[in-house]
Design an enzyme around this catalytic site. Structure first.
Site, PDB file in Angstrom:
ATOM      1  N   ALA A   9     -22.150  28.429  45.108  1.00 48.67           N
ATOM      2  CA  ALA A   9     -21.345  27.707  43.891  1.00 48.67           C
ATOM      3  C   ALA A   9     -20.230  28.506  43.469  1.00 48.67           C
ATOM      4  O   ALA A   9     -20.512  29.051  42.219  1.00 48.67           O
ATOM      5  CB  ALA A   9     -22.587  27.546  42.959  1.00 48.67           C
ATOM      6  N   ASP A  33     -27.221  27.135  45.013  1.00 42.98           N
ATOM      7  CA  ASP A  33     -26.893  28.654  45.213  1.00 42.98           C
ATOM      8  C   ASP A  33     -28.054  29.547  45.140  1.00 42.98           C
ATOM      9  O   ASP A  33     -28.959  28.997  44.224  1.00 42.98           O
ATOM     10  CB  ASP A  33     -25.812  29.374  44.324  1.00 42.98           C
ATOM     11  CG  ASP A  33     -24.819  30.311  44.718  1.00 42.98           C
ATOM     12  OD1 ASP A  33     -23.889  30.399  44.807  1.00 42.98           O
ATOM     13  OD2 ASP A  33     -25.521  31.391  44.689  1.00 42.98           O
ATOM     14  N   ASN A  87     -20.092  33.281  50.593  1.00 39.82           N
ATOM     15  CA  ASN A  87     -19.162  34.352  50.726  1.00 39.82           C
ATOM     16  C   ASN A  87     -19.055  35.129  52.315  1.00 39.82           C
ATOM     17  O   ASN A  87     -20.058  35.145  52.899  1.00 39.82           O
ATOM     18  CB  ASN A  87     -19.305  35.281  49.777  1.00 39.82           C
ATOM     19  CG  ASN A  87     -20.742  35.656  49.277  1.00 39.82           C
ATOM     20  OD1 ASN A  87     -21.553  34.664  49.612  1.00 39.82           O
ATOM     21  ND2 ASN A  87     -21.179  36.942  48.909  1.00 39.82           N
ATOM     22  N   THR A  90     -15.414  41.082  54.255  1.00 36.01           N
ATOM     23  CA  THR A  90     -15.056  42.091  55.336  1.00 36.01           C
ATOM     24  C   THR A  90     -16.273  43.040  55.629  1.00 36.01           C
ATOM     25  O   THR A  90     -17.021  43.557  54.777  1.00 36.01           O
ATOM     26  CB  THR A  90     -13.950  42.987  55.199  1.00 36.01           C
ATOM     27  OG1 THR A  90     -12.879  42.291  54.728  1.00 36.01           O
ATOM     28  CG2 THR A  90     -13.609  43.870  56.171  1.00 36.01           C
ATOM     29  N   GLU A 157     -10.063  25.374  52.643  1.00 38.31           N
ATOM     30  CA  GLU A 157      -9.480  25.449  51.437  1.00 38.31           C
ATOM     31  C   GLU A 157      -8.533  26.155  51.166  1.00 38.31           C
ATOM     32  O   GLU A 157      -8.165  27.244  51.441  1.00 38.31           O
ATOM     33  CB  GLU A 157     -10.747  25.648  50.350  1.00 38.31           C
ATOM     34  CG  GLU A 157     -10.526  25.140  49.123  1.00 38.31           C
ATOM     35  CD  GLU A 157     -10.000  23.816  48.841  1.00 38.31           C
ATOM     36  OE1 GLU A 157     -10.852  22.934  49.091  1.00 38.31           O
ATOM     37  OE2 GLU A 157      -8.884  23.672  48.777  1.00 38.31           O
ATOM     38  N   GLU A 161      -6.533  30.460  43.200  1.00 36.14           N
ATOM     39  CA  GLU A 161      -6.895  30.788  41.705  1.00 36.14           C
ATOM     40  C   GLU A 161      -5.914  30.528  40.779  1.00 36.14           C
ATOM     41  O   GLU A 161      -4.789  30.981  40.674  1.00 36.14           O
ATOM     42  CB  GLU A 161      -7.841  31.995  41.723  1.00 36.14           C
ATOM     43  CG  GLU A 161      -8.843  32.019  42.585  1.00 36.14           C
ATOM     44  CD  GLU A 161      -9.758  33.091  42.597  1.00 36.14           C
ATOM     45  OE1 GLU A 161      -9.724  34.042  41.661  1.00 36.14           O
ATOM     46  OE2 GLU A 161     -10.255  33.446  43.912  1.00 36.14           O
ATOM     47  N   CYS A 272      -8.848  36.658  49.292  1.00 35.83           N
ATOM     48  CA  CYS A 272      -8.430  36.197  50.672  1.00 35.83           C
ATOM     49  C   CYS A 272      -7.457  36.895  51.747  1.00 35.83           C
ATOM     50  O   CYS A 272      -7.778  37.124  52.755  1.00 35.83           O
ATOM     51  CB  CYS A 272      -8.142  34.905  50.480  1.00 35.83           C
ATOM     52  SG  CYS A 272      -9.141  33.621  50.034  1.00 35.83           S
TER      53      CYS A 272
HETATM   54  C1  UDX Z   1      -4.425  32.518  48.254  1.00 33.94           C
HETATM   55  C2  UDX Z   1      -3.688  31.406  48.866  1.00 33.94           C
HETATM   56  O1  UDX Z   1      -2.523  31.174  47.971  1.00 33.94           O
HETATM   57  C3  UDX Z   1      -4.668  30.325  48.912  1.00 33.94           C
HETATM   58  O2  UDX Z   1      -3.934  29.215  49.454  1.00 33.94           O
HETATM   59  C4  UDX Z   1      -5.926  30.648  49.623  1.00 33.94           C
HETATM   60  O3  UDX Z   1      -6.732  29.286  49.773  1.00 33.94           O
HETATM   61  C5  UDX Z   1      -6.707  31.602  48.843  1.00 33.94           C
HETATM   62  O4  UDX Z   1      -5.785  32.830  48.857  1.00 33.94           O
HETATM   63  P1  UDX Z   1      -5.015  33.275  45.886  1.00 33.94           P
HETATM   64  O5  UDX Z   1      -5.702  34.586  46.314  1.00 33.94           O
HETATM   65  O6  UDX Z   1      -5.897  32.770  44.688  1.00 33.94           O
HETATM   66  O7  UDX Z   1      -4.681  32.223  46.709  1.00 33.94           O
HETATM   67  O8  UDX Z   1      -3.658  33.811  45.091  1.00 33.94           O
HETATM   68  P2  UDX Z   1      -2.082  33.871  45.117  1.00 33.94           P
HETATM   69  O9  UDX Z   1      -1.586  32.952  44.247  1.00 33.94           O
HETATM   70  O10 UDX Z   1      -1.924  33.269  46.923  1.00 33.94           O
HETATM   71  O11 UDX Z   1      -1.731  35.246  45.066  1.00 33.94           O
HETATM   72  C6  UDX Z   1      -2.316  36.301  45.901  1.00 33.94           C
HETATM   73  C7  UDX Z   1      -2.042  37.605  45.453  1.00 33.94           C
HETATM   74  O12 UDX Z   1      -0.394  37.701  45.610  1.00 33.94           O
HETATM   75  C8  UDX Z   1      -2.049  37.853  43.920  1.00 33.94           C
HETATM   76  O13 UDX Z   1      -2.305  39.084  43.682  1.00 33.94           O
HETATM   77  C9  UDX Z   1      -0.626  37.665  43.353  1.00 33.94           C
HETATM   78  O14 UDX Z   1      -0.310  38.457  42.396  1.00 33.94           O
HETATM   79  C10 UDX Z   1       0.418  38.251  44.626  1.00 33.94           C
HETATM   80  N1  UDX Z   1       1.757  37.679  44.742  1.00 33.94           N
HETATM   81  C11 UDX Z   1       1.882  36.320  45.055  1.00 33.94           C
HETATM   82  C12 UDX Z   1       2.586  38.329  44.517  1.00 33.94           C
HETATM   83  O15 UDX Z   1       2.668  39.614  44.271  1.00 33.94           O
HETATM   84  N2  UDX Z   1       4.004  37.803  44.772  1.00 33.94           N
HETATM   85  C13 UDX Z   1       4.304  36.718  44.979  1.00 33.94           C
HETATM   86  O16 UDX Z   1       5.309  36.147  45.093  1.00 33.94           O
HETATM   87  C14 UDX Z   1       3.125  35.854  45.007  1.00 33.94           C
HETATM   88  P1  ADP Z   2     -15.652  32.029  47.363  1.00 33.53           P
HETATM   89  O1  ADP Z   2     -14.602  32.713  46.625  1.00 33.53           O
HETATM   90  O2  ADP Z   2     -15.535  32.135  48.904  1.00 33.53           O
HETATM   91  O3  ADP Z   2     -16.274  30.981  46.776  1.00 33.53           O
HETATM   92  P2  ADP Z   2     -18.056  33.535  46.120  1.00 33.53           P
HETATM   93  O4  ADP Z   2     -18.559  34.858  46.406  1.00 33.53           O
HETATM   94  O5  ADP Z   2     -17.231  33.074  44.963  1.00 33.53           O
HETATM   95  O6  ADP Z   2     -17.063  33.308  47.106  1.00 33.53           O
HETATM   96  O7  ADP Z   2     -19.197  32.456  46.076  1.00 33.53           O
HETATM   97  C1  ADP Z   2     -20.152  32.375  47.280  1.00 33.53           C
HETATM   98  C2  ADP Z   2     -21.407  32.015  46.877  1.00 33.53           C
HETATM   99  O8  ADP Z   2     -22.415  31.840  47.752  1.00 33.53           O
HETATM  100  C3  ADP Z   2     -22.194  33.149  45.815  1.00 33.53           C
HETATM  101  O9  ADP Z   2     -22.437  32.460  44.657  1.00 33.53           O
HETATM  102  C4  ADP Z   2     -23.230  33.320  46.724  1.00 33.53           C
HETATM  103  O10 ADP Z   2     -24.487  33.686  45.695  1.00 33.53           O
HETATM  104  C5  ADP Z   2     -23.583  32.092  47.372  1.00 33.53           C
HETATM  105  N1  ADP Z   2     -24.520  32.399  48.801  1.00 33.53           N
HETATM  106  C6  ADP Z   2     -24.345  33.275  49.625  1.00 33.53           C
HETATM  107  N2  ADP Z   2     -25.373  33.263  50.499  1.00 33.53           N
HETATM  108  C7  ADP Z   2     -26.167  32.020  50.249  1.00 33.53           C
HETATM  109  C8  ADP Z   2     -27.257  31.430  50.745  1.00 33.53           C
HETATM  110  N3  ADP Z   2     -27.613  31.727  52.003  1.00 33.53           N
HETATM  111  N4  ADP Z   2     -27.889  30.125  50.102  1.00 33.53           N
HETATM  112  C9  ADP Z   2     -27.186  29.885  48.980  1.00 33.53           C
HETATM  113  N5  ADP Z   2     -25.958  30.441  48.272  1.00 33.53           N
HETATM  114  C10 ADP Z   2     -25.376  31.568  49.080  1.00 33.53           C
END
Ligand code: UDX
Ligand code: ADP
Length: 455
Positions: A9, A33, A87, A90, A157, A161, A272
Site C-alpha cells: 500500500a 500491507d 518495494n 537496491t 506503472e 509523484e 525510481c
Molecule cells: C519517475 C518517472 O517520471 C515515472 O514515469 C516513473 O513511474 C517513476 O519515476 P518520479 O520519480 O515521481 O517519476 O518523478 P519525475 O517527475 O520523473 O522526476 C524525477 C526527478 O528528476 C526529480 O528529482 C525531478 O526534480 C528531476 N527532474 C525532472 C529534473 O531535475 N529536471 C527535469 O527536467 C525533470
Molecule cells: P513504492 O514506491 O514502490 O510503492 P513503497 O515502499 O511506498 O514502494 O511501498 C511498498 C509497500 O509494500 C510498503 O508499504 C511495504 O510495507 C509493503 N510490503 C513489503 N513487503 C510486503 C509483504 N511481504 N506483504 C505485504 N506488504 C509488503
C-alpha cells in the site's frame, strides 16, 4: 464480482488501486500491507502519502469497493487478480550490492501467494523488477503444487509523484506484458478490459512479458538521461556565460528533441531513477555487455557530480568557509508536490553542508517528517522549521532545493532584511526571478547561469 488484491500500500499500490476502484465500482479492490500504521492511515483523514487529488479519489471508493487491510492471506485467497506492488530497493549487501534489486520482499510475496491460493489467479507485477523476474515468479509459484494455475503479467506503472492522479486518469499509455500462450493472452485481455473502462484502447499497449519489464527500466533511464544531459550542459553554461534555460528552450523546440525534462537542477532524485538505471547497469553486466553498462552508469555519475558541484559552488562563493554559518534549505522533497524524500538530492547536499560545519535549517511544506527519517544521524546538528521566514532569519544563505510553488510566493525583500549580509541565494531549481532578487541586494547563484554579484 471480480476481486482484485494489491500487496503493498505504498506510493504505487495505493493511488493505482484507488483509481481502479473509483473507475470500476463493480470490482472489489482490497489493498493489503504488513505495515499496520500505513493501512490505518489509508482509512483515515490524513493519508500516508501526500499526492494532490488523491484524497478525493480514495473518498469516492473507500468502503464502497475499496478496502485496506492487514489480512494479506485472506485478500490473496479471495482474489482473481493479485497485483504485487511491494518495494524492490537496491541491494545493499552481497552479490550486486549497490546495483541489483533486492527481491526478498517480492519473493516472500510469491511464496505467500502460492501457499494460500486455492483457485487460479492472474499475478500482476507492478513493482519495477529486473527483466525476466516474471519467469522466476512463475517458477516459485508453480514449484511442487500444480493444482492451481498462475498467469504472470507485467504491468509497469509510469505514474510520477505529484501528478499521480492525472497520470493514472489520463495516461500516455498503459503497458501490459504477458506470455504468448493462449492462457497468457487471455490474462492480458482481462487486465486490458479493466483499464479500457477509462483509458482509450489505442493507448493500451500489449507486449511480451520481457518487453514490458524492460520498457519500464528503459523509460526511466531515458528520462533520467535527459536530466543528466542538460545538467552536464549547465556546468558548461556557468563556465561560458551561456544560459541553460535559453539553451534548453532552443534545443527543445526541435520536435525530435522535445521540450520536456530539460530543466537543469541540482540533480534527479526519487525512488525510481537511480535504482532503475543501476538495475539496467547490473543487467547489462550480467549479460557481459560492459559498454552499455558503462554508458548508463554515467547518467548516475553525472547526477552525483551535479550535487557535489552545487555545494562546491556554495562554498567557493561564500569565501571558502561555511563553518558556523546558518544555511536555510528551502525544500527537502525530491520534487514539488510530494512529501517523498527518497534519494532526494537534498539529502546529500545537506550532509555535505554539515560536513563543512554549516548550521543547516530545513524547511519544506510537506516533507519535514520524512526528512527527519533520512538523516537520523544528523538530528542534533540540523534544525527543522515549518515557517520559511523563520528558517531564513539570521541565515547567511538560502539554498532552494525543491521547486515548491510556495517558495515563489514568498516576500524575498522581507527575508533579505532578516538575513546576515551579504545574503546569498542559491537557486537549485532556477525558479525565482533572479534579476529582482539581485536588485533587492542578494548575491544570486543559479544552475547553468552566470552569477549575479554585488561584491
Ligand atoms: C519517475 C518517472 O517520471 C515515472 O514515469 C516513473 O513511474 C517513476 O519515476 P518520479 O520519480 O515521481 O517519476 O518523478 P519525475 O517527475 O520523473 O522526476 C524525477 C526527478 O528528476 C526529480 O528529482 C525531478 O526534480 C528531476 N527532474 C525532472 C529534473 O531535475 N529536471 C527535469 O527536467 C525533470
Ligand atoms: P513504492 O514506491 O514502490 O510503492 P513503497 O515502499 O511506498 O514502494 O511501498 C511498498 C509497500 O509494500 C510498503 O508499504 C511495504 O510495507 C509493503 N510490503 C513489503 N513487503 C510486503 C509483504 N511481504 N506483504 C505485504 N506488504 C509488503
Amino acid at each position: 464480482m471480480l476481486k482484485i488484491c494489491c500487496i503493498g500500500a505504498g506510493y504505487v499500490g495505493g493511488p493505482t488501486m484507488a483509481m481502479i476502484a473509483k473507475q470500476c465500482p463493480d470490482i472489489q479492490v482490497t489493498v493489503v500491507d504488513i505495515n499496520e500504521k500505513r493501512i490505518a492511515a489509508w482509512q483515515s483523514e490524513s493519508l500516508p502519502i501526500y499526492e494532490p487529488g488523491l484524497d478525493k479519489v480514495v473518498q469516492a471508493a473507500l468502503n464502497r469497493n475499496l478496502f485496506f487491510s492487514t489480512d494479506v492471506d485472506a485478500a490473496i485467497r479471495e482474489a482473481d487478480i493479485v497485483f504485487v506492488s511491494v518495494n524492490t530497493p537496491t541491494k545493499t549487501f552481497g552479490e550486486g550490492a549497490g546495483c541489483a534489486s533486492d527481491l526478498q520482499y517480492w519473493e516472500l510475496c510469491a511464496r505467500r501467494i502460492k501457499e494460500v491460493s486455492t483457485s487460479d489467479k492472474i499475478i500482476v507485477e507492478k513493482s519495477t523488477l529486473p527483466v525476466r523476474t516474471a519467469e522466476a515468479m512463475e517458477r516459485v509459484l508453480h514449484a511442487g503444487n500444480r493444482s492451481v494455475h498462475f498467469e504472470v503479467l507485467s504491468n509497469p506503472e509510469f505514474l510520477a509523484e505529484g501528478t499521480a492522479i492525472s497520470d493514472l486518469e489520463d495516461p500516455d499509455r498503459v503497458l501490459v506484458g504477458g506470455r504468448e500462450t493462449p492462457s497468457g493472452q487471455e490474462a492480458i485481455q482481462e487486465l486490458v478490459d479493466i483499464y479500457a473502462r477509462w483509458v482509450p484502447r489505442e493507448r493500451i499497449l500489449t507486449t511480451n512479458v520481457w518487453s514490458a519489464e524492460l520498457s519500464k527500466l528503459t523509460a526511466n533511464a531515458f528520462l533520467a538521461q535527459r536530466v543528466s544531459s542538460i545538467n552536464a550542459i549547465s556546468a558548461l553554461c556557468e563556465a561560458t556565460d551561456a544560459n541553460v534555460a535559453e539553451v534548453a528552450h532552443a534545443i527543445g523546440t526541435d520536435q525530435r528533441i522535445g521540450s520536456k525534462f530539460l530543466r537543469a537542477s541540482i540533480g534527479f532524485g526519487g525512488s525510481c531513477f537511480k535504482k532503475d538505471i543501476l538495475n539496467l547497469v547490473y543487467l547489462c553486466e550480467t549479460y557481459g555487455l560492459h559498454e552499455p553498462a558503462e554508458y548508463w552508469r554515467q547518467v548516475v555519475v553525472m547526477n552525483e557530480y551535479q550535487e557535489s558541484r552545487f555545494v562546491i559552488r556554495m562554498l567557493r562563493s561564500m569565501f571558502n568557509t561555511i563553518a558556523g554559518k546558518r544555511i536555510a534549505l528551502f525544500g527537502f522533497a525530491f520534487k514539488a508536490d510530494t512529501g517523498d524524500t527518497r534519494e532526494s538530492p537534498a539529502i546529500r547536499i545537506c550532509r555535505k553542508l554539515v560536513e563543512e560545519h554549516a548550521r543547516v535549517v530545513i524547511t519544506d511544506p510537506q516533507a519535514i517528517e520524512n526528512a527527519k527519517l533520512e538523516i537520523p544521524d544528523l538530528l542534533d546538528r540540523v534544525e527543522f522549521e515549518e515557517d520559511p521566514y523563520a528558517a531564513a532569519e539570521g541565515a547567511h544563505a538560502i539554498a532552494l532545493l525543491t521547486e515548491w510553488d510556495q517558495f515563489k510566493q514568498l516576500d524575498y525583500q522581507r527575508i533579505y532584511q532578516s538575513m546576515v549580509q551579504p545574503a546569498f541565494l542559491f537557486d537549485g531549481r532556477n525558479m525565482l526571478d533572479h534579476d529582482a532578487l539581485f536588485e533587492m541586494g542578494y548575491e544570486v547563484f543559479s544552475i547553468g547561469k552566470g552569477m549575479k554579484s554585488h561584491l
